[in-house]
Design a protein around this motif. Structure first.
Motif, PDB file in Angstrom:
ATOM      1  N   PHE A 196      -1.009  -1.066   0.390  1.00 21.73           N
ATOM      2  CA  PHE A 196      -1.915  -0.586   1.455  1.00 21.73           C
ATOM      3  C   PHE A 196      -3.353  -0.649   0.934  1.00 21.73           C
ATOM      4  O   PHE A 196      -3.637  -0.167  -0.166  1.00 21.73           O
ATOM      5  N   PHE A 197      -4.242  -1.208   1.702  1.00 23.79           N
ATOM      6  CA  PHE A 197      -5.662  -1.415   1.336  1.00 23.79           C
ATOM      7  C   PHE A 197      -5.852  -2.531   0.293  1.00 23.79           C
ATOM      8  O   PHE A 197      -6.949  -2.682  -0.266  1.00 23.79           O
ATOM      9  N   GLY A 198      -4.807  -3.302   0.030  1.00 25.52           N
ATOM     10  CA  GLY A 198      -4.904  -4.355  -0.993  1.00 25.52           C
ATOM     11  C   GLY A 198      -5.642  -5.593  -0.493  1.00 25.52           C
ATOM     12  O   GLY A 198      -5.979  -5.724   0.694  1.00 25.52           O
ATOM     13  N   SER A 199      -5.932  -6.491  -1.440  1.00 23.81           N
ATOM     14  CA  SER A 199      -6.514  -7.789  -1.068  1.00 23.81           C
ATOM     15  C   SER A 199      -6.323  -8.771  -2.211  1.00 23.81           C
ATOM     16  O   SER A 199      -6.265  -8.371  -3.374  1.00 23.81           O
ATOM     17  N   HIS A 200      -6.217 -10.048  -1.848  1.00 22.42           N
ATOM     18  CA  HIS A 200      -6.135 -11.096  -2.873  1.00 22.42           C
ATOM     19  C   HIS A 200      -7.561 -11.524  -3.213  1.00 22.42           C
ATOM     20  O   HIS A 200      -8.003 -12.623  -2.883  1.00 22.42           O
TER      21      HIS A 200
END
Ligand code: FEO
Length: 394
Positions: free
Chosen positions: A169-173
């Motif tokens: 949750f709230f992650g990004s690459h």
């Protein structure tokens, strides 16, 4: 000299994640053009040491090197498994074999740890909502929330430092910086990630947002991408995305063989723009399908343009339709544009698809070959109708 970077994000909390610079695709569909990170954190309490997640197999040398650099060995007391997916849990077996650590996870997490990572049952402690763990001046609180990717997922809150370890949750690459204020295009990367991983579980995302709404949060530390020193910025976006709050925007997805469908979608797009609607055209031949979910997140309506091929929609349009079904975009309204030679099967299949997805069908237009003047007027009229709906809807 330290061989590895292990930044102390607050006193006693170290970022020991790995940057996978060369990864170019995730889940065999989502492009990761600048790689990704597998975040992990080491928390030193006065009495005990805990890890938040581990890392992906293949990165053991660097990951274990970071822990040894901080501790002199691999003897941690607890491994908090927020998520059992191998990009975060792949190194759990090795760590358990090198220490007496207890694995902390949800009930479903235990099942997956046993099946996927062959963890012995007597090494696992199950936690539930409200449970805590005192490391000595560092207290962890567990917030289980299924389907902030998989059914076993949870978040962990570090009470004294007000850090939310939020799992995917709230992650990004996004590999451009450790913190949000150091990284580039933070919200764009986060939106791409949201589309690919969280959009299908928007309802669960809303539940997660509700669970954390009263927490005092100074930092959000997700399992991929930058840590947020400005948690409000990403929480505000997530409130919109998980809330399925769309814009006056239409996503037009199309495939064309002899430019007839292309003419139809261009006419449609021009009319929508004329009506003040934001439009994005997604050409299925020249765009990677993995980029499609990103454009769905805040679109209120979809237009699918396809020729009839062999008794139905073009295979690329079928592929896009199936992708839509999987990713569960927040579309309210839809239109099918179809060009055919002798049978409207592509149109019929497209309308059935919209109905199946519970998208209100505003129009379906099937024409023979390229649009005539009469067809052009009909397409423009359908675009005006859709624009009216988009403006009146939410
Ligand atoms: Fe990053 Fe769902 O694992």
């Amino acid at each position: 000299m330290n061989k590895y970077a292990t930044p102390e994000i607050v006193p006693g909390v170290f970022a020991i994640g790995i940057t996978d610079w060369s990864r170019r695709i995730f889940d065999a569909i989502s492009p990761t053009p600048i790689g990704t990170t597998y975040n992990s954190y080491l928390i030193k309490g006065k009495d005990k040491i805990a890890l938040i997640d581990t890392n992906k197999k293949g990165f053991g040398e660097e990951y274990f090197g970071k822990i040894k650099q901080l501790l002199g060995n691999l003897k941690v007391d607890y491994i908090v498994m927020n998520h059992a997916e191998p990009d975060h849990a792949g190194l759990i077996p090795k760590l358990l074999s090198e220490s007496n650590a207890r694995l902390i996870c949800t009930k479903r997490g235990k099942e997956l740890a046993q099946v996927l990572h062959h963890v012995a049952e007597d090494r696992i402690d199950i936690v539930k909502e409200g449970d805590g763990l005192n490391l000595g001046g560092k207290t962890l609180q567990f917030i289980p929330q299924p389907f902030i990717h998989w059914p076993e997922t949870m978040m962990t809150y570090l009470v004294e430092d007000k850090i939310l370890f939020s799992c995917d949750f709230f992650g990004s690459h996004n590999t451009t910086g450790l913190f949000d204020d150091q990284a580039e295009d933070v919200i764009t990367w986060a939106k791409k990630y949201y589309a690919e991983i969280m959009m299908p579980f928007a309802k669960m995302g809303r539940m997660a947002m509700d669970k954390i709404k009263d927490l005092e949060i100074s930092m959000i530390a997700p399992s991929h991408g930058p840590t947020y020193r400005d948690p409000k910025s990403i929480m505000d976006e997530y409130a919109r995305w998980t809330g399925e709050i769309t814009k006056e925007k239409v996503l037009i997805i199309y495939v064309t063989m002899y430019h007839s469908v292309e003419k139809m979608v261009h006419l449609f797009a021009e009319q929508l723009k004329d009506e003040g609607i934001e439009v994005f055209l997604f050409d299925l031949v020249n765009s990677p399908l993995g980029e499609l979910p990103y454009h769905m997140v805040d679109s209120r309506a979809v237009v699918l343009g396809t020729p009839t091929v062999l008794g139905g929609m073009h295979p690329l349009a079928i592929h896009a339709a199936n992708t839509m079904k999987l990713f569960k975009p927040p579309f309210k309204y839809g239109v099918i544009l179809n060009s055919y030679g002798w049978a409207k099967h592509g149109l019929n299949q497209g309308i059935s698809f919209l109905e199946e997805m519970k998208i209100e069908v505003i129009d379906g237009i099937g024409i023979i070959g390229s649009p005539s003047d009469e067809d052009i007027a009909r397409i423009q009229d359908a675009a005006r109708q859709l624009a009216g709906k988009v403006k009146s809807g939410t």
